[in-house]
Motif scaffolding. Structure first.
Motif, PDB file in Angstrom:
ATOM      1  N   LYS A   1      11.733   3.320  33.344  1.00 43.91           N
ATOM      2  CA  LYS A   1      12.438   3.392  32.054  1.00 43.91           C
ATOM      3  C   LYS A   1      12.843   1.992  31.580  1.00 43.91           C
ATOM      4  O   LYS A   1      12.525   1.598  30.466  1.00 43.91           O
ATOM      5  CB  LYS A   1      13.703   4.260  32.177  1.00 43.91           C
ATOM      6  N   SER A   2      13.547   1.270  32.465  1.00 42.69           N
ATOM      7  CA  SER A   2      14.050  -0.042  32.060  1.00 42.69           C
ATOM      8  C   SER A   2      12.899  -1.011  31.785  1.00 42.69           C
ATOM      9  O   SER A   2      12.942  -1.779  30.815  1.00 42.69           O
ATOM     10  CB  SER A   2      14.968  -0.608  33.141  1.00 42.69           C
ATOM     11  N   SER A   3      11.866  -0.936  32.615  1.00 44.44           N
ATOM     12  CA  SER A   3      10.705  -1.811  32.401  1.00 44.44           C
ATOM     13  C   SER A   3      10.072  -1.546  31.038  1.00 44.44           C
ATOM     14  O   SER A   3       9.632  -2.470  30.351  1.00 44.44           O
ATOM     15  CB  SER A   3       9.647  -1.582  33.475  1.00 44.44           C
TER      16      SER A   3
ATOM     17  N   GLU B   1      19.278   0.541  39.083  1.00 49.24           N
ATOM     18  CA  GLU B   1      20.185  -0.565  38.820  1.00 49.24           C
ATOM     19  C   GLU B   1      20.873  -0.405  37.469  1.00 49.24           C
ATOM     20  O   GLU B   1      21.428  -1.335  36.952  1.00 49.24           O
ATOM     21  CB  GLU B   1      19.402  -1.890  38.843  1.00 49.24           C
ATOM     22  N   THR B   2      20.785   0.755  36.886  1.00 51.69           N
ATOM     23  CA  THR B   2      21.408   0.978  35.590  1.00 51.69           C
ATOM     24  C   THR B   2      22.512   2.017  35.799  1.00 51.69           C
ATOM     25  O   THR B   2      22.297   3.192  35.602  1.00 51.69           O
ATOM     26  CB  THR B   2      20.376   1.514  34.566  1.00 51.69           C
ATOM     27  N   PRO B   3      23.695   1.547  36.249  1.00 50.06           N
ATOM     28  CA  PRO B   3      24.726   2.535  36.578  1.00 50.06           C
ATOM     29  C   PRO B   3      25.231   3.283  35.351  1.00 50.06           C
ATOM     30  O   PRO B   3      25.703   4.383  35.457  1.00 50.06           O
ATOM     31  CB  PRO B   3      25.828   1.695  37.220  1.00 50.06           C
TER      32      PRO B   3
ATOM     33  N   VAL C   1      18.212   2.945  23.798  1.00 50.24           N
ATOM     34  CA  VAL C   1      19.237   3.258  24.798  1.00 50.24           C
ATOM     35  C   VAL C   1      18.552   3.529  26.135  1.00 50.24           C
ATOM     36  O   VAL C   1      17.786   4.479  26.273  1.00 50.24           O
ATOM     37  CB  VAL C   1      20.079   4.479  24.373  1.00 50.24           C
ATOM     38  N   ASP C   2      18.802   2.626  27.083  1.00 51.72           N
ATOM     39  CA  ASP C   2      18.280   2.805  28.447  1.00 51.72           C
ATOM     40  C   ASP C   2      19.346   3.554  29.240  1.00 51.72           C
ATOM     41  O   ASP C   2      20.544   3.353  29.017  1.00 51.72           O
ATOM     42  CB  ASP C   2      18.010   1.423  29.066  1.00 51.72           C
ATOM     43  N   THR C   3      18.921   4.426  30.129  1.00 48.62           N
ATOM     44  CA  THR C   3      19.896   5.271  30.827  1.00 48.62           C
ATOM     45  C   THR C   3      19.647   5.290  32.334  1.00 48.62           C
ATOM     46  O   THR C   3      18.544   4.994  32.792  1.00 48.62           O
ATOM     47  CB  THR C   3      19.817   6.727  30.305  1.00 48.62           C
TER      48      THR C   3
END
Ligand code: GDP
Ligand code: MG
Length: 305
Positions: free
Chosen positions: A50-52, A71-73, A90-92
């Protein structure tokens, strides 16, 4: 909080010229339709990319990527603007923890949306998973169900399934296209089941599937664009699909109080009232009545009897 900061989308210039051109075209297509904001919600299990994917779309490393633990608390919103157009992504955090769907994460996402996007709309949901996975299981279905329970079935009108790790060699005997079509069909089936979309309605919930390869080792074409094994440049393709999603004639998901607090938040638990009453009748009132009756029966007999 950094989430409110809207920066100029300068990283767009980091893309190869061919990609920049397509992206600028898409942005002007949106502006021509009077769409000046695009808000994308990225959701999925942990470690699926997701973050990538957020970083790939923006064109810079804006959110933390981690090979191991999520790493995305908490959710993070990245906002970028370019000639009057604003892109919010919005990254989750991952929705699965220890083999279970973590409903608390969904609550965190909703309260985040309530804080930063109240009365705005989500134009696209990116449901991210990996292409190089070979099975879907009950957990996948539960993830989809949890999203559906949280945001309503309507969200699937705005959903795009995104499959990362798209640069793969399919198992022997399967072509890339066959592997892709099998993997996406089984995942879509799972989405339809989790979202309780009937066969009859499947047509109106036609969910597109996009391929993504976030790795720095992704192959490139002669214009230096990152390409899939099929040869097509995936970043402009993905943004194109998101644009089509935003313009598909269906309203985006409105972030309002009802969405954040859930339908009839105050009525939650009311369904248990009849159960509680029945329980009280059977296990409290009835036994007491019986004791009284027994007691009365005993009392009416004279003690010497
Ligand atoms: P998230 O937990 O869903 O946000 O996943 P991340 O974006 O943090 O990615 C998890 C790991 O997978 C990191 O090591 C990434 O470098 C890697 N990764 C993500 N997307 C891809 C991809 O498309 N291809 C490859 N090869 N690795 C990826
Ligand atoms: Mg992440």
């Amino acid at each position: 909080m950094a989430a409110q900061l809207i920066r100029e989308w300068t990283a767009i210039q980091q893309f190869p010229a061919a990609t920049q051109e397509k992206l600028v075209d898409l942005l002007s297509k949106l502006k021509n339709q009077n769409v000046s904001t695009l808000t994308i919600l990225v959701i999925g299990k942990s470690g699926v990319g997701k973050s990538s994917t957020v970083n790939s779309i923006i064109g810079e490393r804006v959110v933390t990527v981690s090979a191991f633990q999520s790493e995305t608390p908490r959710p993070v919103m990245v906002s970028r603007s370019r000639s009057g157009f604003t892109l919010n992504i919005v990254d989750t955090p991952g929705l699965v923890e220890g083999g279970y769907v973590n409903d608390q994460v969904l609550d965190t996402i909703k309260s985040f949306l309530g804080r930063f996007l109240l009365n705005k709309r989500i134009d696209a949901l990116l449901y991210v998973d990996r292409l190089d996975a070979y099975r879907v299981d009950n957990l996948d279905k539960q993830v989809v169900k949890a999203i559906t329970d949280s945001f309503g079935k309507e969200i699937w009108h705005k959903a795009l399934v995104v499959l990362t790790h798209a640069q793969l060699s399919p198992p022997d005997g399967l072509s890339y296209e066959e592997f892709f079509s099998k993997r996406s069909e089984s995942l879509l089936k799972c989405v339809r089941q989790g979202a309780q979309i009937s066969k009859k309605n499947a047509q109106s919930f036609a969910i597109p599937v996009a391929l993504v390869e976030n790795s720095g080792r992704c192959n490139k074409n002669e214009s230096d664009e990152k390409i899939l094994p099929t040869g097509s440049p995936w970043i402009p393709n993905l943004v194109h699909m998101i644009t089509d999603m935003a313009l598909n004639g269906k309203d985006g998901i409105l972030v309002d109080k009802k969405l954040i607090e859930g339908p009839n938040a105050n009525d939650r638990g009311k369904i248990f009232i009849p159960v509680i009453l029945a329980f009280q009748y059977l296990f409290v009132i009835k036994p007491i009545q019986k004791w009284i009756k027994d007691d009365v029966a005993r009392e009416t007999k004279p003690s010497w009897a």
